[in-house]
Each structure stands twice: as C-alpha cells, then as structure tokens.
Design an enzyme around this catalytic site. Structure first.
Site, PDB file in Angstrom:
ATOM      1  N   LEU A  13       4.852  39.998  46.533  1.00 57.59           N
ATOM      2  CA  LEU A  13       5.781  41.419  45.837  1.00 57.59           C
ATOM      3  C   LEU A  13       6.581  41.862  46.951  1.00 57.59           C
ATOM      4  CD1 LEU A  13       6.009  41.619  43.019  1.00 57.59           C
ATOM      5  CD2 LEU A  13       4.977  43.891  42.879  1.00 57.59           C
ATOM      6  N   ARG A  93      10.072  29.342  49.689  1.00 59.12           N
ATOM      7  CA  ARG A  93      10.300  28.303  50.800  1.00 59.12           C
ATOM      8  C   ARG A  93       9.799  27.102  50.062  1.00 59.12           C
ATOM      9  NH1 ARG A  93      14.193  30.903  51.885  1.00 59.12           N
ATOM     10  NH2 ARG A  93      14.765  32.860  53.567  1.00 59.12           N
ATOM     11  N   GLU A 122      14.531  20.746  53.231  1.00 63.16           N
ATOM     12  CA  GLU A 122      15.997  20.653  52.844  1.00 63.16           C
ATOM     13  C   GLU A 122      16.844  19.572  53.769  1.00 63.16           C
ATOM     14  OE1 GLU A 122      16.385  23.990  51.514  1.00 63.16           O
ATOM     15  OE2 GLU A 122      14.538  24.666  50.369  1.00 63.16           O
ATOM     16  N   HIS A 140      19.310  25.564  46.481  1.00 61.51           N
ATOM     17  CA  HIS A 140      19.523  27.102  46.317  1.00 61.51           C
ATOM     18  C   HIS A 140      20.292  28.834  46.914  1.00 61.51           C
ATOM     19  CE1 HIS A 140      16.617  30.175  47.659  1.00 61.51           C
ATOM     20  NE2 HIS A 140      16.683  30.528  48.747  1.00 61.51           N
TER      21      HIS A 140
END
Length: 161
Positions: A13, A93, A122, A140
């Site tokens: 958060l 991630r 990635e 992303h």
C-alpha cells in the site's frame, strides 16, 4: 466479471497501491491490504499475511517492491487461498509470483484468472500464458503518458537541484 463490490486485497500500500485502492473503493469494493507494517493513516483494513489477505479477497493485486522478502510471495499456497473464482493482478514486478506455479494453478482451475503486465523474465512471457482464455496480458506501459513523463522529469530535475 464485474469489479463493483468485489473484495480486493492489495499487497503493498505504497504510492501506487494507495491509488489503486482509492479507485477501487470508488467502485464499492471493500479493500484490505498487506504491507510490512500497518499504516495508521490508511482507511483500509490491514491483514497480517499475504495468504490471509488472499483468502479474504476476490481479487489480489500485487503492487509492492521486489525484495528478497517479497520474491515469489505468491506461490501455490496463496493461490489456493485466493480460490477457484479468484483473480490475481500483478502490476508490481514479475518476480513477486512463482510463474511456473501460476501456470499450473490457472491450468488446474485453482484460481479463476490473472491480469499481468509484468513477468519474471521480461520481456519474455511464458508461452502457456499466451494461449489461456482466463489471462489478460499487457506490457508495463503506464509510464508512457505525457503526465507520467512530466512527473519523471520533475523528479529528475528536483534530484539535480
């Protein structure tokens, strides 16, 4: 699936997680979260473990940093807690999720679906995910907006000053 009214758990958060929570709350979603520690100023309910958060959520959103403590924080146990109708959304991630286990859980119906815009290696996306009807994949790219570029430039300029 309709998002309104769904119970949403957010792992992390921070700045992004808080903005996601605020937007989902506007859709009438009860929001709970897990972070390293409770945030006293947060209007959302703190849950002490990721597994407990998943068990109490229809949708689990990952928006935390990748650290040694969070690497593969979502494995089979968390996905089983999320359940057969649950949806995993990873905007943090790729390394937060045990990808081979995610593929197995999606294939076996352990969870209902996934929305992913980050991947462990990635830019490579596991081929199995590309063929699944219960998975939404995106690159992303949230940073590629004029407002985001302006924000990055402001931070860089501030750091240089």
């Amino acid at each position: 699936m309709q998002v309104s009214g769904k119970r949403v758990g957010i792992v992390g958060l921070g700045r992004i997680g808080s903005q996601v929570a605020r937007r989902l709350a506007a859709f009438g979603c009860p929001v709970a979260y897990h972070s390293r520690s409770p945030k006293p100023s947060s209007p959302y309910r703190f849950v002490p473990t990721v597994r407990a958060l998943a068990a109490d959520s229809d949708v689990l959103v990952l928006s935390c940093a990748l650290t040694e403590e969070t690497r593969r924080v979502v494995g089979r146990e968390v996905m089983e807690a999320l359940g057969k109708d649950g949806v995993l959304v990873n905007v943090g991630r790729g390394g937060l999720v045990d990808e081979p286990e995610l593929v197995r859980c999606l294939r076996e119906g352990v969870i209902g679906g996934a929305g992913l815009d980050v991947f462990d290696k990635e830019p490579d996306v596991p081929a199995e995910l590309l063929a699944m009807d219960n998975v939404v994949l995106s690159n992303h790219r949230a940073v590629f907006t004029p407002e985001s570029f302006r924000g990055v430039l402001d931070v860089v300029a501030g750091n240089l000053e």
